[in-house]
Scaffold this active site. Structure first.
Site, short mmCIF file in Angstrom:
data_model
loop_
_atom_site.label_atom_id
_atom_site.label_comp_id
_atom_site.label_asym_id
_atom_site.label_seq_id
_atom_site.Cartn_x
_atom_site.Cartn_y
_atom_site.Cartn_z
N GLU A 5 0.80 -1.23 0.00
CA GLU A 5 0.00 0.00 0.00
C GLU A 5 0.83 1.27 0.00
O GLU A 5 0.49 2.24 -0.66
CB GLU A 5 -0.94 0.06 1.23
CG GLU A 5 -1.96 -1.03 1.30
CD GLU A 5 -1.51 -2.11 2.25
OE1 GLU A 5 -0.35 -2.55 2.14
OE2 GLU A 5 -2.31 -2.52 3.10
N ASP A 78 -1.91 -5.20 3.54
CA ASP A 78 -2.03 -5.55 4.96
C ASP A 78 -2.86 -6.81 5.17
O ASP A 78 -3.79 -7.09 4.40
CB ASP A 78 -2.67 -4.38 5.73
CG ASP A 78 -1.70 -3.23 5.91
OD1 ASP A 78 -0.49 -3.43 5.72
OD2 ASP A 78 -2.15 -2.11 6.25
N ASP A 80 -5.55 -8.04 6.49
CA ASP A 80 -6.89 -7.89 7.06
C ASP A 80 -7.90 -7.78 5.91
O ASP A 80 -7.55 -7.94 4.75
CB ASP A 80 -6.99 -6.68 8.00
CG ASP A 80 -6.58 -5.38 7.31
OD1 ASP A 80 -6.50 -5.35 6.06
OD2 ASP A 80 -6.35 -4.38 8.02
N GLU A 82 -9.48 -5.22 4.60
CA GLU A 82 -9.19 -4.15 3.65
C GLU A 82 -8.03 -4.55 2.74
O GLU A 82 -8.07 -4.31 1.53
CB GLU A 82 -8.86 -2.85 4.38
CG GLU A 82 -10.03 -2.21 5.10
CD GLU A 82 -11.20 -1.84 4.19
OE1 GLU A 82 -10.95 -1.36 3.06
OE2 GLU A 82 -12.35 -2.06 4.59
N TYR A 297 1.65 -6.11 13.23
CA TYR A 297 0.52 -5.41 12.61
C TYR A 297 -0.39 -4.81 13.68
O TYR A 297 -0.69 -5.43 14.69
CB TYR A 297 -0.27 -6.38 11.72
CG TYR A 297 -1.28 -5.69 10.86
CD1 TYR A 297 -0.92 -4.62 10.06
CD2 TYR A 297 -2.62 -6.10 10.86
CE1 TYR A 297 -1.85 -3.97 9.27
CE2 TYR A 297 -3.55 -5.46 10.08
CZ TYR A 297 -3.16 -4.40 9.29
OH TYR A 297 -4.09 -3.75 8.51
N ARG A 299 -3.60 -3.66 13.57
CA ARG A 299 -5.06 -3.84 13.62
C ARG A 299 -5.34 -5.30 14.00
O ARG A 299 -5.34 -6.18 13.15
CB ARG A 299 -5.69 -3.47 12.28
CG ARG A 299 -5.56 -1.98 11.98
CD ARG A 299 -6.08 -1.59 10.61
NE ARG A 299 -5.91 -0.17 10.40
CZ ARG A 299 -4.82 0.40 9.88
NH1 ARG A 299 -3.80 -0.37 9.52
NH2 ARG A 299 -4.73 1.71 9.73
N HIS A 343 -4.12 -12.64 13.61
CA HIS A 343 -2.89 -11.89 13.86
C HIS A 343 -2.47 -12.00 15.32
O HIS A 343 -3.28 -12.27 16.19
CB HIS A 343 -3.09 -10.41 13.52
CG HIS A 343 -3.74 -10.19 12.21
ND1 HIS A 343 -3.29 -10.79 11.06
CD2 HIS A 343 -4.83 -9.48 11.85
CE1 HIS A 343 -4.07 -10.43 10.06
NE2 HIS A 343 -5.02 -9.65 10.51
#
Length: 692
Positions: A5, A78, A80, A82, A297, A299, A343
């Site tokens: 990203e 990432d 997750d 998203e 990470y 989140r 995670h």
């Protein structure tokens, strides 16, 4: 070719992969729903109409150009929902299936370290469509709610307003708390403390029982009765109980607890915490090692930690503190029932990179947040703190007073980290049953019950998480939105609803009560989790929601009444167009604005004058706010006089030593301090209620 990203993440990963790989950044999402319309074909089963995001055309064109040259393309967004959605959109846009990778283009890692990156590239996988569908379902749900309720609010209340599936629940919580505070009626009660002495040592004991029942003193009359009863009574030790108490460390951080603790300890907003944590995750340039991802990470709602990291923590504790500070085996913490366990917890990627060793290579805020994460993780693997406690019941007539003491026997994890302020020893004299004590004084005190506290960022995040509303990764933008829309403002770090916020909530409660119901919103989060697990069809979830929601929208469009919001006019004249300015609500509270907006965009801060003279020019001290919303106090003759002080000046109170004005310091335990930097005079705040 590898696509991530952000450029920062690209730089760090590129260092580990070497020259055979070209690492490019997509700059977040490149494909999404259009902003100009809802972008969902409800009739065709909630089919989304994705477009290239405005301004991202060049980015996508560059990625396509590079993709043609690459033998293989890996998507390393990432780990997750998203990130999975970004990867899915890129896979389709770049036609990765045609590259002959058997669809295995997705690379996932929880930390940006050499070992984690190398391992991830050994085992690329296919896109996880359950994750993609969970993201699509959330995105479409939020779009359905926002793009159908907001226009009704524009028409009936005011242009520019918005409603959201989670943001409206947050506003509701804040408004409901405010209503509790308004309705609250304080009740009087009293406490009684005996100041006692044994062997020249003074200590306090509080009235605990009256005639074998819990002591309750509702008013002064009852207190007078108790004092009369105690007149001339002996104070004798009836019972002494000694115990050893252990206090265990907290688990390592998850997203929500990191936001809460960073707010309490560092005064960071949720948004600031996430921004700095992202920097630490993506990579910091260290002189000896180059770019290094310092934390895992950010989140996550899992407290799970890898065995490798647990062993590293163990080694550090044994070498730095000694074997007594390690509990014998590593601790594995149980997460909450619905935690997404994909995670790890938020932890340092390398415990050997201690905060103090790399302090000079971090920005101040990066260092402070890294230190918090590092200490919490290492402390989570340390031995419990041990306290020696003593509790003594002291008899006086038919009343029992209780004295409590404690002494830290072994610091354990508290040597490194504690959520509270440092615990102090409270030592009692050596009390023995039947000891007769000297009464020095009886100290009655009047109190009043307090209303529930307003929400702070930390307590709002905690409550949203406890109720299962939204996801911790969304809390920062939600908190930002409800302030920017003028629904709530911050006063003394607390959220207070505005008139606009309460009016909008009133309409939402009347017409969309189900949508902003806490339980309903939490259940919707559970359904999205089931979609992610492959146990629910995402379109079925949307269809079930939309059936009742559509009817609510139709009723609201017909029956919601138009509301005239009167602007509060002031006698302050706009110095650009001469009109009387009006009071507006913004992210940092009230401010003055020209009523002729957008033709005239003049604004001014609302200045509150204090009855305190400026020590430099005899002007008046006024309360102001910085661009970031922090209160400060300066001279009203600014810019001619630049005197400023960050702490609140006390009106009509001057220093007895140098006559400068006093300022208020401390949050819980307030005290006064002289504003003159060359004077060290301080004094305690006067008691607000006392016995007379």
């Amino acid at each position: 070719m590898v696509i991530v990203e952000s450029p920062a993440k690209a730089k760090t990963i590129s260092k580990y992969l070497g020259q055979r790989y070209k690492v490019k950044a997509s700059m977040g999402h490149v494909i999404d729903l259009p902003k100009s319309q809802m972008g969902i074909s409800i009739e065709e089963g909630f089919e989304p109409k994705y477009i290239t995001i405005r301004g991202k055309g060049d980015v996508l064109a560059e990625l396509k150009k590079e993709a043609k040259k690459a033998d293989n393309i890996y998507l390393a967004a990432d780990p997750d929902r998203e990130g999975e959605a970004i990867s899915w959109h890129l896979k389709r846009a770049l036609k990765i299936d045609e590259k002959g990778q058997n669809g295995k283009c997705r690379v996932e890692f929880n930390e940006i370290t050499k070992e984690a990156i190398k391992e991830a590239f050994k085992t690329p996988r296919e896109i996880d469509y359950n994750l993609v569908n969970a993201q699509q379902a959330r995105r479409i749900l939020d779009r359905l709610v926002g793009y159908q309720i907001s226009p009704i609010l524009w028409k009936k209340v005011r242009k520019g307003l918005s409603a959201g599936r989670v943001q409206s629940v947050a506003v509701k919580m804040i408004c409901e708390r405010e209503e509790e505070i308004r309705k609250f009626e304080p009740e009087e009660y009293w406490s009684l403390t005996a100041n006692l002495k044994k062997d020249e040592t003074l200590f306090d004991a509080k009235l605990h029982q009256i005639e074998g029942k819990k002591a309750e003193i509702p008013n002064k009359e009852k207190m007078d009765e108790i004092l009369s009863h105690l007149d001339g009574k002996d104070f004798v030790v009836k019972q002494v109980e000694k115990k050893e108490r252990k206090k265990n460390p907290s688990p390592p951080f998850i997203t929500s607890t990191l936001q809460q603790e960073a707010y309490k300890k560092l005064n960071f907003s949720a948004r600031k915490t996430m921004r700095i944590a992202q920097q630490l995750y993506e990579g910091i340039n260290l002189k000896k090692e180059g770019l290094v991802g310092l934390i895992t990470y950010l989140r996550t709602d899992s407290t799970r930690v890898s065995q490798t990291a647990l062993m590293q923590a163990k080694e550090h504790i044994l070498s730095e503190y000694g074997k007594e500070y390690f509990p014998g085996k590593v601790k594995e913490y149980k997460g909450k029932k619905k935690a997404q366990d994909a995670h790890e917890a938020i932890r340092p990627t390398r415990p050997d990179l201690t905060p103090d060793n790399i302090k000079d290579e971090l920005e101040q805020d990066q260092y402070r947040l890294y230190k918090l994460i590092w200490e919490r993780f290492v402390a989570s693997q340390m031995s419990p703190a041990v306290f020696d406690t003593v509790s003594a019941d002291i008899e006086a007539g038919d009343m029992i007073f209780r004295a409590n003491g404690n002494k830290i026997k072994f610091l354990g994890f508290m040597k490194l980290y504690s959520e509270e302020k440092k615990e102090k020893d409270k030592i009692l004299p050596a009390l023995v049953e039947n000891d007769k004590l000297e009464l020095e004084d009886l100290l009655p005190k009047q109190h009043f019950t307090q209303p529930p506290p307003r929400y702070t960022e930390a307590s709002l995040v905690k409550t949203l998480e406890q109720e299962g509303v939204g996801r911790p990764s969304t809390y920062a933008p939600i908190i930002e939105t409800i302030q920017s829309k003028g629904y709530v403002v911050k006063e003394e770090r607390n959220f207070v609803p505005t008139e606009l916020g309460e009016i909008v909530l009133e309409q939402l409660l009347e017409f969309f009560s189900e949508v902003i119901d806490v339980k309903f919103t939490a259940e919707m989060e559970d359904k999205l989790d089931l979609v992610e697990e492959g146990k629910e069809n995402w379109k079925d979830v949307l269809n079930e929601f939309y059936e009742s929601f559509k009817k609510q929208v139709e009723v609201a469009e017909e029956e919601m009444k138009e509301i005239e919001l009167e602007e509060e006019e002031t006698d302050v004249i706009c110095d650009k167009c001469g009109k009387n300015m009006i009071i507006k609500h913004g992210r940092f509270g009230k401010f003055l604005a020209c009523p002729d907006f957008p033709e005239c965009k003049n604004t001014k801060s609302i200045v509150k004058e204090l009855n305190v003279k400026c020590p430099e020019c005899e002007g008046t001290i006024v309360e102001r706010k910085s661009k970031k919303g922090r209160k400060f106090y300066g001279c009203n003759n600014y810019p001619d006089c630049e005197f400023v002080v960050w702490y609140k000046p006390i009106e009509d109170k001057n220093c007895p030593e140098c006559n400068a004005f006093m300022v208020e310091r401390g949050r819980k335990n307030k005290y006064y301090q002289c504003s003159n930097k060359n004077c060290e005079h301080t004094e305690q705040e006067e008691a607000k209620a006392s016995y007379s």
